[in-house]
Write an enzyme that holds these catalytic residues in place. Structure first.
Site, PDB file in Angstrom:
ATOM      1  N   PHE A  83       0.846 -13.550  -0.187  1.00  0.00           N
ATOM      2  CA  PHE A  83       2.008 -13.909   0.615  1.00  0.00           C
ATOM      3  C   PHE A  83       2.559 -15.211   0.050  1.00  0.00           C
ATOM      4  CE2 PHE A  83      -1.410 -12.477   3.688  1.00  0.00           C
ATOM      5  CZ  PHE A  83      -1.157 -11.130   3.497  1.00  0.00           C
TER       6      PHE A  83
ATOM      7  N   GLU B   1       0.831  -1.213   0.000  1.00  0.00           N
ATOM      8  CA  GLU B   1       0.000   0.000   0.000  1.00  0.00           C
ATOM      9  C   GLU B   1       0.864   1.261   0.000  1.00  0.00           C
ATOM     10  OE1 GLU B   1      -3.634   2.171   0.197  1.00  0.00           O
ATOM     11  OE2 GLU B   1      -3.496  -0.011   0.197  1.00  0.00           O
TER      12      GLU B   1
ATOM     13  N   ARG C  86       6.106 -16.494   0.548  1.00  0.00           N
ATOM     14  CA  ARG C  86       7.194 -17.170   1.252  1.00  0.00           C
ATOM     15  C   ARG C  86       7.318 -16.555   2.640  1.00  0.00           C
ATOM     16  NH1 ARG C  86      11.803 -19.979  -0.205  1.00  0.00           N
ATOM     17  NH2 ARG C  86      11.322 -19.766  -2.408  1.00  0.00           N
TER      18      ARG C  86
END
Length: 146
Positions: A91, A65, A93
């Site tokens: 997401f 963001e 890793r």
């Protein structure tokens, strides 16, 4: 035609302004870029981890963001603000320590909206998260949130 690199003074100004808010709280620093790309770094510390000991997903969302929003405002070059209206972050890793790098690049920049993709990598260059943010352009000096 390639975009001109941001000057060190411009990067310092981005960090000074952004550092007053949430970016400063999490330790996100802008390190380079152009009007077509913005680069940031963050050092993983215990306050950024979830109870399982890995970076909290909200941290990745915040990096995405912030990097997209700052890049979008930079592209507007003083003509107004750009505010996030959608953030979709994956997401990929788990990360427990070290530093992370983020790169924001535009997918679309128009009169009313922008779309930026942000890729976050670890010190080994592996992608740990990737997201995109849609920004609404708000022109002039209108006070945000009113």
């Amino acid at each position: 035609m390639s975009a001109e690199p941001l000057s060190s003074e411009s990067i310092d100004q981005l960090n000074e302004i952004s550092g007053r808010g949430f970016d400063g709280v999490i330790g996100l620093k802008y390190v380079g870029g152009t009007t077509d790309r913005l680069e940031a770094e963050i050092e993983v510390n215990p306050s950024l981890l979830q109870p399982g000991g890995i970076v909290h997903g909200g941290v990745y969302c915040a990096i995405v963001e912030s990097a997209a929003s700052v890049a979008g405002v930079n592209w507007l070059a003083g003509k107004g603000h750009a505010v996030g209206v959608n953030n979709n972050t994956d997401f990929l890793r788990a990360t427990r320590s070290g530093s992370l790098s983020a790169v924001a690049e535009p997918i679309h920049r128009g009169k009313s909206q922008q779309l930026w993709v942000v890729t976050i990598t670890d010190v080994d260059g592996r992608t740990v998260a990737r997201g995109q943010v849609r920004l609404q352009n708000i022109y002039g000096d209108k006070e945000l949130g009113k």
